[in-house]
Write a protein that holds these residues in place. Structure first.
Motif, mmCIF file in Angstrom:
data_model
loop_
_atom_site.group_PDB
_atom_site.id
_atom_site.type_symbol
_atom_site.label_atom_id
_atom_site.label_comp_id
_atom_site.label_asym_id
_atom_site.label_seq_id
_atom_site.Cartn_x
_atom_site.Cartn_y
_atom_site.Cartn_z
ATOM 1 N N THR A 1 -9.805 2.752 1.048
ATOM 2 C CA THR A 1 -9.816 1.883 2.238
ATOM 3 C C THR A 1 -8.592 1.626 2.644
ATOM 4 O O THR A 1 -7.858 1.063 2.059
ATOM 5 C CB THR A 1 -10.601 0.509 1.868
ATOM 6 O OG1 THR A 1 -12.079 1.364 1.522
ATOM 7 C CG2 THR A 1 -10.828 -0.358 3.361
ATOM 8 N N VAL A 2 -8.240 2.009 3.944
ATOM 9 C CA VAL A 2 -6.834 1.706 4.538
ATOM 10 C C VAL A 2 -6.725 1.092 5.472
ATOM 11 O O VAL A 2 -7.576 1.139 6.746
ATOM 12 C CB VAL A 2 -6.102 3.101 4.804
ATOM 13 C CG1 VAL A 2 -4.859 2.957 5.235
ATOM 14 C CG2 VAL A 2 -6.355 4.073 3.561
ATOM 15 N N ILE A 3 -5.919 -0.124 5.564
ATOM 16 C CA ILE A 3 -5.729 -0.752 6.746
ATOM 17 C C ILE A 3 -4.397 -0.135 7.725
ATOM 18 O O ILE A 3 -3.478 -0.014 6.956
ATOM 19 C CB ILE A 3 -5.222 -2.447 6.728
ATOM 20 C CG1 ILE A 3 -6.388 -2.942 5.722
ATOM 21 C CG2 ILE A 3 -5.147 -3.121 7.907
ATOM 22 C CD1 ILE A 3 -6.232 -4.351 5.264
ATOM 23 N N VAL A 4 -4.715 -0.221 8.977
ATOM 24 C CA VAL A 4 -3.705 0.318 9.838
ATOM 25 C C VAL A 4 -3.371 -0.598 10.914
ATOM 26 O O VAL A 4 -4.189 -0.876 11.764
ATOM 27 C CB VAL A 4 -4.165 1.863 10.414
ATOM 28 C CG1 VAL A 4 -3.121 2.381 11.407
ATOM 29 C CG2 VAL A 4 -4.300 2.966 9.312
ATOM 30 N N ASP A 5 -2.048 -1.018 10.859
ATOM 31 C CA ASP A 5 -1.576 -1.835 11.859
ATOM 32 C C ASP A 5 -1.631 -1.306 13.283
ATOM 33 O O ASP A 5 -1.996 -0.096 13.665
ATOM 34 C CB ASP A 5 -0.216 -2.507 11.532
ATOM 35 C CG ASP A 5 0.003 -3.774 11.797
ATOM 36 O OD1 ASP A 5 -0.529 -4.240 12.597
ATOM 37 O OD2 ASP A 5 0.815 -4.475 11.143
ATOM 38 N N ILE B 1 -10.861 3.486 7.641
ATOM 39 C CA ILE B 1 -9.825 2.857 8.197
ATOM 40 C C ILE B 1 -10.131 1.577 9.021
ATOM 41 O O ILE B 1 -11.257 1.490 9.708
ATOM 42 C CB ILE B 1 -9.369 3.873 9.299
ATOM 43 C CG1 ILE B 1 -9.045 5.087 8.727
ATOM 44 C CG2 ILE B 1 -8.105 3.226 9.938
ATOM 45 C CD1 ILE B 1 -7.532 5.341 7.622
ATOM 46 N N VAL B 2 -9.558 0.375 8.371
ATOM 47 C CA VAL B 2 -9.661 -0.840 8.919
ATOM 48 C C VAL B 2 -8.458 -1.111 9.991
ATOM 49 O O VAL B 2 -7.442 -1.009 9.450
ATOM 50 C CB VAL B 2 -9.778 -1.763 7.937
ATOM 51 C CG1 VAL B 2 -10.055 -3.234 8.654
ATOM 52 C CG2 VAL B 2 -11.004 -1.743 7.029
ATOM 53 N N HIS C 1 -11.207 -5.623 1.169
ATOM 54 C CA HIS C 1 -10.501 -5.425 0.253
ATOM 55 C C HIS C 1 -10.036 -3.914 0.342
ATOM 56 O O HIS C 1 -10.823 -3.069 0.469
ATOM 57 C CB HIS C 1 -11.073 -5.385 -1.134
ATOM 58 C CG HIS C 1 -11.555 -6.816 -1.827
ATOM 59 N ND1 HIS C 1 -10.373 -7.864 -2.248
ATOM 60 C CD2 HIS C 1 -12.365 -7.636 -1.884
ATOM 61 C CE1 HIS C 1 -10.845 -8.865 -2.542
ATOM 62 N NE2 HIS C 1 -11.986 -8.829 -2.408
ATOM 63 N N ALA C 2 -8.551 -4.005 0.589
ATOM 64 C CA ALA C 2 -8.121 -2.469 0.743
ATOM 65 C C ALA C 2 -7.164 -1.770 -0.172
ATOM 66 O O ALA C 2 -6.398 -2.751 -1.082
ATOM 67 C CB ALA C 2 -7.577 -2.572 2.368
ATOM 68 N N ASP C 3 -7.196 -0.534 -0.276
ATOM 69 C CA ASP C 3 -6.240 0.039 -1.043
ATOM 70 C C ASP C 3 -4.654 0.130 -0.566
ATOM 71 O O ASP C 3 -3.924 -0.167 -1.253
ATOM 72 C CB ASP C 3 -6.591 1.528 -1.123
ATOM 73 C CG ASP C 3 -8.005 1.410 -2.095
ATOM 74 O OD1 ASP C 3 -8.146 1.228 -3.078
ATOM 75 O OD2 ASP C 3 -8.808 2.012 -1.293
ATOM 76 N N ARG D 1 0.430 -11.151 7.640
ATOM 77 C CA ARG D 1 0.660 -11.984 6.196
ATOM 78 C C ARG D 1 -1.058 -11.753 5.687
ATOM 79 O O ARG D 1 -0.955 -11.663 4.453
ATOM 80 C CB ARG D 1 0.962 -13.295 6.430
ATOM 81 C CG ARG D 1 2.560 -13.484 6.438
ATOM 82 C CD ARG D 1 3.036 -14.845 6.051
ATOM 83 N NE ARG D 1 2.318 -15.775 7.083
ATOM 84 C CZ ARG D 1 2.859 -16.030 8.200
ATOM 85 N NH1 ARG D 1 3.800 -15.477 8.624
ATOM 86 N NH2 ARG D 1 2.277 -17.021 8.890
ATOM 87 N N ALA D 2 -1.924 -12.156 6.447
ATOM 88 C CA ALA D 2 -3.252 -11.988 6.097
ATOM 89 C C ALA D 2 -3.640 -10.658 5.839
ATOM 90 O O ALA D 2 -4.373 -10.483 4.603
ATOM 91 C CB ALA D 2 -4.158 -12.649 7.050
ATOM 92 N N LEU D 3 -3.237 -9.635 6.495
ATOM 93 C CA LEU D 3 -3.632 -8.352 6.163
ATOM 94 C C LEU D 3 -3.097 -7.773 4.799
ATOM 95 O O LEU D 3 -3.662 -7.275 3.827
ATOM 96 C CB LEU D 3 -3.302 -7.385 7.258
ATOM 97 C CG LEU D 3 -4.095 -7.275 8.547
ATOM 98 C CD1 LEU D 3 -3.468 -6.659 9.824
ATOM 99 C CD2 LEU D 3 -5.508 -6.844 8.149
ATOM 100 N N ALA D 4 -1.707 -8.267 4.578
ATOM 101 C CA ALA D 4 -0.945 -7.763 3.276
ATOM 102 C C ALA D 4 -1.717 -8.407 2.140
ATOM 103 O O ALA D 4 -1.776 -7.877 1.288
ATOM 104 C CB ALA D 4 0.321 -8.348 3.414
ATOM 105 N N ALA D 5 -2.210 -9.528 2.348
ATOM 106 C CA ALA D 5 -2.928 -10.373 1.189
ATOM 107 C C ALA D 5 -4.235 -9.651 0.935
ATOM 108 O O ALA D 5 -4.714 -9.867 -0.311
ATOM 109 C CB ALA D 5 -3.095 -11.777 1.634
#
Length: 251
Positions: free
Chosen positions: A93-97, A117-118, A163-165, A192-196
């Motif tokens: 699970t990957v967050i992409v800005d 992808i989130v 919860h992302a990898d 900041r919230a995404l990094a957390a």
């Protein structure tokens, strides 16, 4: 020395040293700190530096509109995007800005990649709509038009459920002492919230963002575990980052 000459000398010192201190400049030029502070204010108003407590740092050049930034450092950004994609493992699970480098990153995803992808970027989500094996989760909120991303309370609520990898973070400034920064207060809070919510944060940093600062701090340089830079980036720029314990990957 004329004011214009002094300002040029300040900018030369900033380019040479990566920062300037008002007290030191006052001594060098033989003028009051008030005079130096006025010079720094005027240079900041022209977008030529970023004022900080006690002095100034180089201003980020990455604060133009999204459309303008699409044509800046495109080749370098694509190399960074390609290298970043290699960090993604199947099933993650990957967050992409949002941002122009992120837009290139999603173009580089292999067609056979199975992942989630989130993103809080409508343009990133749309670009992934045709991908055969990527599940896309779009976080909503108020649209921040500069980066074309959702911000605000609704976005914060959505982020809190993840919860992302990996989190691929876009920034406008990367500086060893000033940290990671961006040009909007709300966007800094979202980042900041995404990094957390991610096990690892990876910053994608083309040359214009290195050793530069913007108005709003996302966090210390160590908020990122990894920073992807261009292959030709000077070791003088990356050594302080690595000394802080952050892994630097060259693309």
């Amino acid at each position: 020395m004329l004011t214009t000459q002094r300002k040029k000398a300040i900018l030369d010192a900033l380019a040479r040293n990566g920062q300037v201190l008002a007290g030191e400049l006052s001594t060098v030029f033989g003028v009051s700190e008030d005079t130096i502070r006025r010079d720094l204010r005027e240079l900041a108003a022209e977008g030529l530096l970023q004022r900080v407590h006690g002095g100034a740092l180089p201003a980020s050049a990455a604060l133009a509109s999204f459309e303008q930034r699409q044509d800046i450092e495109t080749v370098a950004k694509r190399r960074i995007a390609r290298r970043a994609v290699e960090l993604i493992a199947p099933g993650q699970t990957v967050i992409v800005d949002g941002g122009t480098t992120s837009a290139l990153l999603v173009q580089e995803l292999p067609a056979d990649l199975h992942a989630t992808i989130v993103t809080h970027s409508p343009s990133v989500a749309t670009a992934l709509a045709a991908h055969p094996r990527v599940e896309v989760i779009l976080i909503g909120g108020r649209l921040y038009k500069h980066s074309i991303v959702a911000v605000g309370a609704a976005a914060m609520e959505g982020i809190s459920r993840i919860h992302a990898d990996l989190y691929f973070m876009g920034v406008t400034g990367v500086h060893p002492s000033a940290g990671l920064s961006t040009g909007d207060f709300e966007e800094a809070a979202i980042k900041r919230a995404l990094a957390a919510r991610a096990a690892e944060t990876v910053v994608l940093a083309s040359a214009s963002k290195l050793n530069a600062a913007s108005q709003f701090v996302i966090g210390d340089i160590t908020l990122a575990q990894t920073i992807v830079v261009e292959k030709k980036t000077s070791a003088e720029l990356t050594k302080p980052i690595e000394a802080a314990g952050v892994t630097v990957i060259r693309a």
